[in-house]
Scaffold this motif. Structure first.
Motif, PDB file in Angstrom:
ATOM      1  N   SER A 142       0.824  -1.214   0.000  1.00 20.54           N
ATOM      2  CA  SER A 142       0.000   0.000   0.000  1.00 20.54           C
ATOM      3  C   SER A 142       0.858   1.263   0.000  1.00 20.54           C
ATOM      4  O   SER A 142       1.987   1.269   0.503  1.00 20.54           O
ATOM      5  N   TYR A 143       0.304   2.310  -0.622  1.00 27.02           N
ATOM      6  CA  TYR A 143       0.922   3.641  -0.655  1.00 27.02           C
ATOM      7  C   TYR A 143       0.016   4.589   0.129  1.00 27.02           C
ATOM      8  O   TYR A 143      -1.203   4.498   0.061  1.00 27.02           O
ATOM      9  N   ARG A 144       0.622   5.562   0.816  1.00 27.86           N
ATOM     10  CA  ARG A 144      -0.176   6.609   1.451  1.00 27.86           C
ATOM     11  C   ARG A 144       0.668   7.881   1.527  1.00 27.86           C
ATOM     12  O   ARG A 144       1.668   7.932   2.244  1.00 27.86           O
ATOM     13  N   TRP A 145       0.254   8.913   0.787  1.00 26.01           N
ATOM     14  CA  TRP A 145       0.995  10.175   0.764  1.00 26.01           C
ATOM     15  C   TRP A 145       0.641  11.018   1.981  1.00 26.01           C
ATOM     16  O   TRP A 145      -0.504  11.026   2.449  1.00 26.01           O
ATOM     17  N   GLU A 146       1.642  11.739   2.484  1.00 26.15           N
ATOM     18  CA  GLU A 146       1.485  12.575   3.671  1.00 26.15           C
ATOM     19  C   GLU A 146       2.015  13.987   3.392  1.00 26.15           C
ATOM     20  O   GLU A 146       2.755  14.210   2.425  1.00 26.15           O
ATOM     21  N   TYR A 147       1.595  14.924   4.247  1.00 28.22           N
ATOM     22  CA  TYR A 147       2.093  16.298   4.122  1.00 28.22           C
ATOM     23  C   TYR A 147       2.510  16.827   5.490  1.00 28.22           C
ATOM     24  O   TYR A 147       2.056  16.356   6.536  1.00 28.22           O
ATOM     25  N   CYS A 148       3.368  17.854   5.460  1.00 33.02           N
ATOM     26  CA  CYS A 148       3.799  18.543   6.675  1.00 33.02           C
ATOM     27  C   CYS A 148       3.786  20.041   6.377  1.00 33.02           C
ATOM     28  O   CYS A 148       4.402  20.502   5.400  1.00 33.02           O
ATOM     29  N   GLY A 149       3.019  20.799   7.180  1.00 29.32           N
ATOM     30  CA  GLY A 149       2.899  22.243   6.945  1.00 29.32           C
ATOM     31  C   GLY A 149       4.230  22.963   7.131  1.00 29.32           C
ATOM     32  O   GLY A 149       5.110  22.505   7.882  1.00 29.32           O
ATOM     33  N   ALA A 150       4.375  24.097   6.458  1.00 31.17           N
ATOM     34  CA  ALA A 150       5.608  24.894   6.554  1.00 31.17           C
ATOM     35  C   ALA A 150       5.887  25.263   8.002  1.00 31.17           C
ATOM     36  O   ALA A 150       5.014  25.739   8.735  1.00 31.17           O
ATOM     37  N   GLY A 151       7.132  25.007   8.447  1.00 32.63           N
ATOM     38  CA  GLY A 151       7.519  25.313   9.815  1.00 32.63           C
ATOM     39  C   GLY A 151       7.031  24.323  10.841  1.00 32.63           C
ATOM     40  O   GLY A 151       7.227  24.522  12.043  1.00 32.63           O
ATOM     41  N   LEU A 193      -2.792  23.259  -6.982  1.00 34.23           N
ATOM     42  CA  LEU A 193      -2.303  24.334  -6.103  1.00 34.23           C
ATOM     43  C   LEU A 193      -3.352  25.442  -6.003  1.00 34.23           C
ATOM     44  O   LEU A 193      -3.237  26.512  -6.583  1.00 34.23           O
ATOM     45  N   THR A 194      -4.382  25.156  -5.203  1.00 31.44           N
ATOM     46  CA  THR A 194      -5.499  26.091  -5.065  1.00 31.44           C
ATOM     47  C   THR A 194      -5.278  27.122  -3.965  1.00 31.44           C
ATOM     48  O   THR A 194      -6.020  28.097  -3.874  1.00 31.44           O
ATOM     49  N   ASN A 195      -4.264  26.906  -3.121  1.00 34.60           N
ATOM     50  CA  ASN A 195      -3.981  27.871  -2.048  1.00 34.60           C
ATOM     51  C   ASN A 195      -2.503  27.800  -1.668  1.00 34.60           C
ATOM     52  O   ASN A 195      -1.762  26.916  -2.121  1.00 34.60           O
ATOM     53  N   ASN A 196      -2.105  28.739  -0.845  1.00 34.75           N
ATOM     54  CA  ASN A 196      -0.685  28.856  -0.483  1.00 34.75           C
ATOM     55  C   ASN A 196      -0.210  27.717   0.417  1.00 34.75           C
ATOM     56  O   ASN A 196       0.972  27.364   0.426  1.00 34.75           O
ATOM     57  N   TYR A 197      -1.155  27.111   1.210  1.00 33.34           N
ATOM     58  CA  TYR A 197      -0.767  25.994   2.070  1.00 33.34           C
ATOM     59  C   TYR A 197      -0.254  24.822   1.242  1.00 33.34           C
ATOM     60  O   TYR A 197       0.779  24.224   1.542  1.00 33.34           O
ATOM     61  N   ARG A 198      -0.999  24.510   0.198  1.00 32.63           N
ATOM     62  CA  ARG A 198      -0.589  23.398  -0.668  1.00 32.63           C
ATOM     63  C   ARG A 198       0.754  23.697  -1.344  1.00 32.63           C
ATOM     64  O   ARG A 198       1.538  22.782  -1.619  1.00 32.63           O
ATOM     65  N   LEU A 199       0.967  24.970  -1.595  1.00 37.23           N
ATOM     66  CA  LEU A 199       2.200  25.380  -2.278  1.00 37.23           C
ATOM     67  C   LEU A 199       3.413  25.280  -1.349  1.00 37.23           C
ATOM     68  O   LEU A 199       4.517  24.939  -1.792  1.00 37.23           O
ATOM     69  N   THR A 200       3.214  25.530  -0.062  1.00 38.34           N
ATOM     70  CA  THR A 200       4.352  25.581   0.868  1.00 38.34           C
ATOM     71  C   THR A 200       4.545  24.307   1.701  1.00 38.34           C
ATOM     72  O   THR A 200       5.522  24.178   2.437  1.00 38.34           O
ATOM     73  N   ASN A 201       3.594  23.358   1.623  1.00 35.67           N
ATOM     74  CA  ASN A 201       3.749  22.087   2.347  1.00 35.67           C
ATOM     75  C   ASN A 201       4.942  21.279   1.834  1.00 35.67           C
ATOM     76  O   ASN A 201       5.392  21.448   0.691  1.00 35.67           O
ATOM     77  N   LYS A 202       5.421  20.365   2.671  1.00 38.24           N
ATOM     78  CA  LYS A 202       6.349  19.323   2.239  1.00 38.24           C
ATOM     79  C   LYS A 202       5.527  18.040   2.077  1.00 38.24           C
ATOM     80  O   LYS A 202       4.503  17.850   2.740  1.00 38.24           O
ATOM     81  N   TYR A 203       5.985  17.147   1.208  1.00 38.63           N
ATOM     82  CA  TYR A 203       5.245  15.909   0.924  1.00 38.63           C
ATOM     83  C   TYR A 203       6.204  14.704   0.955  1.00 38.63           C
ATOM     84  O   TYR A 203       7.391  14.824   0.650  1.00 38.63           O
ATOM     85  N   ARG A 204       5.647  13.551   1.333  1.00 40.55           N
ATOM     86  CA  ARG A 204       6.393  12.298   1.276  1.00 40.55           C
ATOM     87  C   ARG A 204       5.384  11.151   1.156  1.00 40.55           C
ATOM     88  O   ARG A 204       4.177  11.324   1.379  1.00 40.55           O
ATOM     89  N   CYS A 205       5.878   9.950   0.826  1.00 39.78           N
ATOM     90  CA  CYS A 205       4.993   8.791   0.686  1.00 39.78           C
ATOM     91  C   CYS A 205       5.374   7.714   1.701  1.00 39.78           C
ATOM     92  O   CYS A 205       6.550   7.395   1.886  1.00 39.78           O
ATOM     93  N   LYS A 206       4.337   7.175   2.345  1.00 40.96           N
ATOM     94  CA  LYS A 206       4.503   6.060   3.276  1.00 40.96           C
ATOM     95  C   LYS A 206       4.175   4.778   2.513  1.00 40.96           C
ATOM     96  O   LYS A 206       3.066   4.610   1.989  1.00 40.96           O
TER      97      LYS A 206
END
Length: 327
Positions: free
Chosen positions: A253-262, A285-298
């Motif tokens: 299984s794959y599951r993508w995750e995010y971490c907010g800026a800072g 990219l509908t807002n700045n949060y999505r633009l500034t998040n970090k992403y990784r896959c579990k």
């Protein structure tokens, strides 16, 4: 002249009255009842050479008489002694010719009250050979897992799953300790190494009596997930759509995750992010949060162990800088 005995006369009248009442009660008790059909006979499958049965379940029946009507005809005729049970609740038919196979049948029931009832009309549907429409496929697993194999087929009279030990050539039937051993889906609890290394197949008997075997399937030992290509950071701006991809083997299984800026806490993405549970994540990219998040896959491997991809981000495109003319 004999003297009239009034007392004796009264006693005689009382006895006669009692007899009349008793007879009337008995008449009510033994009033004949109409027959009641509780269960109708049903259609059955058969081929030349088979023996089939039709049964009716009814109460208050004085006489049973089974009848037949030839294909394309409308006249019903009584069956005779060459048909066992022709005058009972169960009719037995030896399908020695095509006429017996294509006839329609019903039962005439005469109730204890003399009234007649007929059962539903039943037929013998010609049995067909089994046809496999979807083969079982090999799967992966490890000790402690539960796996399933499924076959899809038509015109099946019976299923029976079999196994063959590693390095052996003899096939043996599985029993009741394997749920679904006689159905289209076999369930195996991998409690030991033998179950893990066996080969499996299903024996199917068609309604026409023919036998077919499925493809042979195996349980491949579960391996840990291995990442062969990490997702990489990209560039974008509000209104863009970007993608991140991870390439890996032995992934359950794959599951993508995010971490907010800072921030330092990772959270799972949901269905509003296409591919959130696949190897490729798509982000609008509908807002700045999505633009500034970090992403990784579990990633969870077939061995149950967890592996994380490298984290990646989206570098914001500076439109003013792009539009500034070179002096």
């Amino acid at each position: 002249m004999k003297k009239f005995n009034k007392k004796k006369y009264i006693v005689m009248l009382a006895v006669l009255f009692t007899l009349l009442v008793h007879c009337n009660v008995n008449a009510e008790i033994y009033t004949p009842l109409p027959c009641l059909i509780k269960e109708q006979p049903v259609n059955i499958l058969g081929n030349i050479g088979d023996t089939v049965n039709f049964t009716v379940d009814a109460t208050n029946v004085k006489i049973y008489k089974w009848e037949y009507c030839s294909a394309g005809q409308s006249t019903w005729q009584e069956l005779g002694q060459s048909f066992p049970g022709y005058n009972s609740d169960t009719l037995t038919i030896s399908l020695t010719n095509n006429y017996r196979l294509t006839n329609s049948y019903r039962c005439k029931l005469v109730g204890a009250d003399g009234n007649v009832k007929y059962t539903d009309i039943v037929k013998i549907e010609k049995a067909k050979p089994v046809t496999i429409t979807s083969q079982p496929v090999s799967t992966v697993g490890k000790i402690g897992d539960t796996v399933k194999f499924t076959v899809k087929a038509s015109s099946v009279k019976s299923y029976r799953w079999e196994y063959c030990g590693a390095g052996q050539s003899t096939w043996q039937e599985l029993g009741q300790s394997f749920p679904g051993y006689d159905s289209d889906t076999l369930t195996i609890s991998l409690t030991n190494n033998y179950r893990l290394t066996n080969s499996y197949r299903c024996k199917l008997v068609g309604t026409g009596g023919n036998v077919k075997y499925t493809d042979i399937v195996k349980i491949e030992k579960a391996k840990p997930a291995t990442i062969t290509s990490q997702p990489v950071s990209t560039v974008g701006k509000i209104g863009d759509t970007v993608k991140f991809t991870v390439k890996a083997s032995s992934v359950k299984s794959y599951r993508w995750e995010y971490c907010g800026a800072g921030q330092s806490t990772w959270q799972e993405l949901g269905q509003s992010f296409p591919g959130y549970d696949s190897d490729t994540l798509t982000i609008s990219l509908t807002n700045n949060y999505r633009l500034t998040n970090k992403y990784r896959c579990k990633l969870i491997g077939y061995d149950g162990k967890i592996l994380y991809s490298s984290s990646c981000g989206i570098y914001k495109i500076d439109m003013e800088e792009l539009e500034t003319p070179i002096m």
